[in-house]
Design an enzyme around this catalytic site. Sequence first.
Site, short mmCIF file in Angstrom:
data_model
loop_
_atom_site.label_atom_id
_atom_site.label_comp_id
_atom_site.label_asym_id
_atom_site.label_seq_id
_atom_site.Cartn_x
_atom_site.Cartn_y
_atom_site.Cartn_z
CB SER A 1 -33.77 -11.77 14.64
OG SER A 1 -32.42 -12.00 14.21
CE1 TYR B 1 -34.18 -16.67 16.86
CE2 TYR B 1 -33.12 -15.55 15.17
CZ TYR B 1 -33.69 -15.51 16.42
OH TYR B 1 -33.32 -14.51 17.19
P1 NAD Z 1 -32.59 -15.05 26.41
O1 NAD Z 1 -32.42 -16.73 26.16
O2 NAD Z 1 -31.51 -14.18 27.32
O3 NAD Z 1 -34.13 -14.74 26.67
C1 NAD Z 1 -35.33 -15.41 26.28
C2 NAD Z 1 -36.27 -15.12 27.18
O4 NAD Z 1 -37.36 -15.89 26.61
C3 NAD Z 1 -36.08 -15.60 28.85
O5 NAD Z 1 -36.80 -14.79 29.64
C4 NAD Z 1 -36.91 -17.10 28.66
O6 NAD Z 1 -37.31 -17.63 29.93
C5 NAD Z 1 -37.99 -16.74 27.86
N1 NAD Z 1 -38.82 -17.77 27.03
C6 NAD Z 1 -38.15 -18.68 26.43
N2 NAD Z 1 -39.20 -19.76 26.17
C7 NAD Z 1 -40.37 -19.15 26.77
C8 NAD Z 1 -41.62 -19.55 26.87
N3 NAD Z 1 -42.06 -20.77 26.17
N4 NAD Z 1 -42.62 -18.80 27.14
C9 NAD Z 1 -42.09 -17.92 28.25
N5 NAD Z 1 -41.00 -17.20 28.17
C10 NAD Z 1 -39.92 -17.92 27.15
O7 NAD Z 1 -32.42 -14.59 24.90
P2 NAD Z 1 -32.47 -13.21 24.21
O8 NAD Z 1 -31.20 -13.08 23.25
O9 NAD Z 1 -32.50 -12.07 25.23
O10 NAD Z 1 -33.75 -13.20 23.25
C11 NAD Z 1 -34.51 -12.29 23.37
C12 NAD Z 1 -35.45 -12.05 22.12
O11 NAD Z 1 -34.34 -11.31 21.28
C13 NAD Z 1 -35.68 -13.34 21.31
O12 NAD Z 1 -36.87 -13.34 20.64
C14 NAD Z 1 -34.74 -13.54 20.23
O13 NAD Z 1 -34.76 -14.09 19.24
C15 NAD Z 1 -34.09 -12.04 19.91
N6 NAD Z 1 -32.90 -11.69 19.52
C16 NAD Z 1 -31.74 -12.15 20.20
C17 NAD Z 1 -30.75 -11.81 19.58
C18 NAD Z 1 -29.33 -12.12 20.20
O14 NAD Z 1 -28.23 -11.89 19.64
N7 NAD Z 1 -29.31 -12.43 21.51
C19 NAD Z 1 -30.56 -11.22 18.16
C20 NAD Z 1 -31.64 -11.01 17.48
C21 NAD Z 1 -33.06 -11.28 18.11
#
Ligand code: NAD
Length: 260
Positions: A142, A155
């Site tokens: 991130s 985080y």
């Molecule tokens: P999201 O909530 O859409 O997806 C998260 C995924 O992780 C889902 O499939 C959920 O079921 C799974 N998950 C959560 N807890 C879990 C567990 N204990 N075991 C197995 N699976 C689990 O979120 P996203 O935004 O797509 O996030 C995905 C990654 O991207 C994360 O690591 C997040 O930190 C990172 N990220 C997101 C953003 C953003 O702005 N959305 C920015 C930077 C980084």
Amino acid sequence: MLKGKSALVTGSTSGIGLAIARALAAAGANLTINGFGDKAAIENERAGLEKEFGVKALYSPADMSKPAEIAAMIRGAEQAFGALDILVNNAGIQHVAPIEEFPIEKWDQMIAINLCAAFHTIRTAVPGMKARKWGRIVNTASAHSLVASPFKSAYVTAKHGLAGLTKTVALEVATFGITANCISPGYVWTALVEKQIPDTMKARGLTAEQVKRDVLLAAQPTKEFVTVDEVAALAVYLCSDAAKSITGANLSIDGGWTAA
Ligand code: NAD
């Protein structure tokens, strides 16, 4: 491009992980998907990958906070496809609160899912990759692996740790045809971002619109959310042979956020 490769994407039942899984399948890789959600929707996704892209797809319900389930998931992918070539550590959760109010159990859970899970997947997957002299490890970090924001202590800590783990692993596996990199998105419009709006409203005393404009997109010079497909395209590129000399890198895809 990735025909015959076996890929596993943690947290691929929604958001960024789902887009990465689809993009890897479109490039020809067999997939293990993972994450929580509605059973029928997950089965739809799994069967859809097979139908749409002509690959094989498995689903693992492993909980990324449970080391034994993580190791079993990696072994399952290796057994089903004869190898695990591409590992994408993507599962993640968010919680927003001032440090003195941050729930201890939330802290532990976030460090487990956002950081320790990658240690457990990598340590289990690397021996097979080394033996085959080919591997790709892509970690969804991130912008918060590079900079901090208030109220996101767990985080920011986990994502900085993930960047450090990635660099260390890259050095250890560099002579085995294996690369390890972080992708560091800015704000991408997914469930994870949508869900933190109420807590951010509370922590900062703002309306939802103010949170979007003055907190989230304030950091992003483009003033636009990054899309999941942009992140997925970068992940697929890192898995290609053209990217074999990119390792130990932390690649920002954040509309200029961390340039400031
Ligand atoms: P999201 O909530 O859409 O997806 C998260 C995924 O992780 C889902 O499939 C959920 O079921 C799974 N998950 C959560 N807890 C879990 C567990 N204990 N075991 C197995 N699976 C689990 O979120 P996203 O935004 O797509 O996030 C995905 C990654 O991207 C994360 O690591 C997040 O930190 C990172 N990220 C997101 C953003 C953003 O702005 N959305 C920015 C930077 C980084």
